[in-house]
Design a protein around this motif. Structure first.
Motif, PDB file in Angstrom:
ATOM      1  N   GLU A   1      28.950 -49.579 -28.977  1.00 47.16           N
ATOM      2  CA  GLU A   1      28.117 -49.669 -30.175  1.00 47.16           C
ATOM      3  C   GLU A   1      27.440 -48.345 -30.513  1.00 47.16           C
ATOM      4  O   GLU A   1      26.773 -47.732 -29.683  1.00 47.16           O
ATOM      5  N   ASN A   2      27.655 -47.893 -31.729  1.00 42.68           N
ATOM      6  CA  ASN A   2      26.944 -46.771 -32.320  1.00 42.68           C
ATOM      7  C   ASN A   2      27.272 -46.834 -33.806  1.00 42.68           C
ATOM      8  O   ASN A   2      28.437 -46.722 -34.201  1.00 42.68           O
ATOM      9  N   ALA A   3      26.254 -47.034 -34.633  1.00 47.20           N
ATOM     10  CA  ALA A   3      26.495 -47.280 -36.055  1.00 47.20           C
ATOM     11  C   ALA A   3      27.225 -46.122 -36.722  1.00 47.20           C
ATOM     12  O   ALA A   3      28.137 -46.337 -37.531  1.00 47.20           O
ATOM     13  N   THR A   4      26.845 -44.887 -36.379  1.00 51.13           N
ATOM     14  CA  THR A   4      27.485 -43.723 -36.991  1.00 51.13           C
ATOM     15  C   THR A   4      28.942 -43.623 -36.573  1.00 51.13           C
ATOM     16  O   THR A   4      29.840 -43.449 -37.404  1.00 51.13           O
ATOM     17  N   MET A   5      29.194 -43.766 -35.265  1.00 52.00           N
ATOM     18  CA  MET A   5      30.561 -43.640 -34.775  1.00 52.00           C
ATOM     19  C   MET A   5      31.441 -44.787 -35.260  1.00 52.00           C
ATOM     20  O   MET A   5      32.635 -44.595 -35.533  1.00 52.00           O
ATOM     21  N   ALA A   6      30.893 -45.970 -35.368  1.00 51.07           N
ATOM     22  CA  ALA A   6      31.677 -47.105 -35.868  1.00 51.07           C
ATOM     23  C   ALA A   6      32.146 -46.838 -37.289  1.00 51.07           C
ATOM     24  O   ALA A   6      33.288 -47.150 -37.654  1.00 51.07           O
ATOM     25  N   THR A   7      31.273 -46.238 -38.099  1.00 50.12           N
ATOM     26  CA  THR A   7      31.635 -45.926 -39.484  1.00 50.12           C
ATOM     27  C   THR A   7      32.808 -44.963 -39.537  1.00 50.12           C
ATOM     28  O   THR A   7      33.792 -45.185 -40.262  1.00 50.12           O
ATOM     29  N   PHE A   8      32.710 -43.883 -38.768  1.00 48.01           N
ATOM     30  CA  PHE A   8      33.774 -42.882 -38.795  1.00 48.01           C
ATOM     31  C   PHE A   8      35.058 -43.393 -38.149  1.00 48.01           C
ATOM     32  O   PHE A   8      36.163 -43.112 -38.630  1.00 48.01           O
ATOM     33  N   ALA A   9      34.930 -44.124 -37.046  1.00 48.11           N
ATOM     34  CA  ALA A   9      36.121 -44.647 -36.373  1.00 48.11           C
ATOM     35  C   ALA A   9      36.896 -45.595 -37.276  1.00 48.11           C
ATOM     36  O   ALA A   9      38.133 -45.608 -37.262  1.00 48.11           O
ATOM     37  N   ASN A  10      36.186 -46.369 -38.085  1.00 47.32           N
ATOM     38  CA  ASN A  10      36.855 -47.314 -38.972  1.00 47.32           C
ATOM     39  C   ASN A  10      37.520 -46.644 -40.169  1.00 47.32           C
ATOM     40  O   ASN A  10      38.281 -47.285 -40.895  1.00 47.32           O
ATOM     41  N   MET A  11      37.259 -45.358 -40.344  1.00 49.63           N
ATOM     42  CA  MET A  11      37.937 -44.589 -41.380  1.00 49.63           C
ATOM     43  C   MET A  11      39.307 -44.096 -40.914  1.00 49.63           C
ATOM     44  O   MET A  11      40.094 -43.597 -41.715  1.00 49.63           O
ATOM     45  N   LEU A  12      39.580 -44.221 -39.610  1.00 57.22           N
ATOM     46  CA  LEU A  12      40.808 -43.684 -39.034  1.00 57.22           C
ATOM     47  C   LEU A  12      41.769 -44.806 -38.664  1.00 57.22           C
ATOM     48  O   LEU A  12      41.363 -45.820 -38.090  1.00 57.22           O
ATOM     49  N   ASN A  13      43.056 -44.613 -38.967  1.00 57.11           N
ATOM     50  CA  ASN A  13      44.059 -45.547 -38.462  1.00 57.11           C
ATOM     51  C   ASN A  13      44.474 -45.113 -37.051  1.00 57.11           C
ATOM     52  O   ASN A  13      44.003 -44.099 -36.533  1.00 57.11           O
ATOM     53  N   ASP A  14      45.347 -45.888 -36.425  1.00 55.01           N
ATOM     54  CA  ASP A  14      45.712 -45.617 -35.036  1.00 55.01           C
ATOM     55  C   ASP A  14      46.326 -44.226 -34.864  1.00 55.01           C
ATOM     56  O   ASP A  14      46.034 -43.524 -33.885  1.00 55.01           O
ATOM     57  N   GLN A  15      47.182 -43.818 -35.790  1.00 59.66           N
ATOM     58  CA  GLN A  15      47.806 -42.505 -35.676  1.00 59.66           C
ATOM     59  C   GLN A  15      46.777 -41.396 -35.853  1.00 59.66           C
ATOM     60  O   GLN A  15      46.807 -40.379 -35.142  1.00 59.66           O
ATOM     61  N   GLN A  16      45.855 -41.560 -36.769  1.00 63.02           N
ATOM     62  CA  GLN A  16      44.819 -40.548 -36.968  1.00 63.02           C
ATOM     63  C   GLN A  16      43.909 -40.432 -35.751  1.00 63.02           C
ATOM     64  O   GLN A  16      43.475 -39.335 -35.400  1.00 63.02           O
ATOM     65  N   ILE A  17      43.635 -41.561 -35.111  1.00 64.81           N
ATOM     66  CA  ILE A  17      42.842 -41.517 -33.882  1.00 64.81           C
ATOM     67  C   ILE A  17      43.569 -40.699 -32.821  1.00 64.81           C
ATOM     68  O   ILE A  17      42.977 -39.849 -32.150  1.00 64.81           O
ATOM     69  N   ALA A  18      44.867 -40.936 -32.663  1.00 64.14           N
ATOM     70  CA  ALA A  18      45.656 -40.172 -31.693  1.00 64.14           C
ATOM     71  C   ALA A  18      45.679 -38.688 -32.059  1.00 64.14           C
ATOM     72  O   ALA A  18      45.595 -37.817 -31.180  1.00 64.14           O
ATOM     73  N   ASP A  19      45.746 -38.388 -33.342  1.00 66.01           N
ATOM     74  CA  ASP A  19      45.794 -36.990 -33.785  1.00 66.01           C
ATOM     75  C   ASP A  19      44.462 -36.287 -33.536  1.00 66.01           C
ATOM     76  O   ASP A  19      44.429 -35.147 -33.051  1.00 66.01           O
ATOM     77  N   VAL A  20      43.362 -36.942 -33.889  1.00 65.97           N
ATOM     78  CA  VAL A  20      42.037 -36.361 -33.658  1.00 65.97           C
ATOM     79  C   VAL A  20      41.818 -36.121 -32.169  1.00 65.97           C
ATOM     80  O   VAL A  20      41.308 -35.070 -31.752  1.00 65.97           O
ATOM     81  N   ALA A  21      42.206 -37.089 -31.346  1.00 66.48           N
ATOM     82  CA  ALA A  21      42.055 -36.951 -29.898  1.00 66.48           C
ATOM     83  C   ALA A  21      42.873 -35.778 -29.374  1.00 66.48           C
ATOM     84  O   ALA A  21      42.401 -35.002 -28.525  1.00 66.48           O
ATOM     85  N   ALA A  22      44.096 -35.622 -29.869  1.00 66.98           N
ATOM     86  CA  ALA A  22      44.943 -34.503 -29.451  1.00 66.98           C
ATOM     87  C   ALA A  22      44.314 -33.178 -29.855  1.00 66.98           C
ATOM     88  O   ALA A  22      44.345 -32.192 -29.096  1.00 66.98           O
ATOM     89  N   TYR A  23      43.753 -33.129 -31.039  1.00 72.07           N
ATOM     90  CA  TYR A  23      43.128 -31.890 -31.535  1.00 72.07           C
ATOM     91  C   TYR A  23      41.976 -31.460 -30.639  1.00 72.07           C
ATOM     92  O   TYR A  23      41.925 -30.310 -30.182  1.00 72.07           O
TER      93      TYR A  23
END
Length: 221
Positions: free
Chosen positions: A82-104
């Motif tokens: 739980e973190n309101a700010t992080m939940a907002t940003f995380a929900n803006m990303l699809n699964d592939q974007q999450i993998a890409d951001v993590a790789a970056y």
């Protein structure tokens, strides 16, 4: 020796081996740089994060394991963390974007943590004891038994905490202690944090903030 303590150590080692062999969705760092543009306001363009004394500190992401970063983003998105700010940003990303951001972020050079330089020698010595040897009298397992030698991290389950900001480590340990964070396996962190005093949390947070986050930083000292 307490059997429950030994069981905790054994479970930690077993989960380390599992985590080391985990395979997650492959990300693209170049795409991740573009997707991470909105992250820089808190985590900075170089992924160094911010240590805010007596406030909310934002973790260094640079150099962390990509699978660990991805897991945390998925947990924020699903409400497991739980973190309101992080939940907002995380929900803006699809699964592939999450993998890409993590790789970056994983391929950025690790920067040095802040918040431990003003700690006195006694506090840092206690932090080093807890990190490297634990405290058998209080049934506190050493941090390195899960996070690896030097706190460099193991796989996607146990992140590198060496060179992480003291304020962020302290906040997370306090959250586990108070049951406001629980997205770790088998509640290992919750069980350990509850045995730590506030001074212990302060000590180990300060000590890890002073430690080199990467092998390159170690060789430069």
């Amino acid at each position: 020796m307490n059997n429950k303590y030994v069981s905790r150590v054994g479970l930690c080692v077993g989960l380390t081996l599992i985590a080391a062999g985990a395979v997650a969705q492959e990300g693209d760092a170049e795409r991740g740089q573009a997707a991470a543009a909105s992250c820089s306001a808190c985590h900075q363009a170089d992924g160094s994060g911010m240590n805010v004394p007596d406030g909310e500190s934002w973790p260094r992401l640079a150099g962390l394991d990509a699978d660990y970063i991805a897991k945390q983003l998925h947990d924020f998105k699903a409400g497991r963390r739980e973190n309101a700010t992080m939940a907002t940003f995380a929900n803006m990303l699809n699964d592939q974007q999450i993998a890409d951001v993590a790789a970056y972020y994983s391929q950025l050079p690790a920067t040095q943590g802040q918040g431990g330089d003003e700690a006195d020698e006694t506090l840092l010595a206690r932090g080093q004891q807890l990190a490297e040897r634990g405290d058998w009298n209080a049934y506190i397992v050493s941090c390195q038994s899960c996070h690896g030698p030097g706190g460099k991290g193991v796989g996607d389950t146990f992140p590198g905490i060496a060179g992480q900001h003291a304020g962020y480590i302290r906040t997370q340990l306090t959250a586990w202690k108070n049951d406001t964070r629980s997205n770790d396996p088998q509640n290992l962190m919750g069980a350990i944090a509850k045995r730590m005093s506030d001074d212990d949390i302060q000590a180990v947070s300060a000590w890890y903030a002073t430690q080199p986050a990467s092998a390159d930083q170690e060789s430069a000292q």
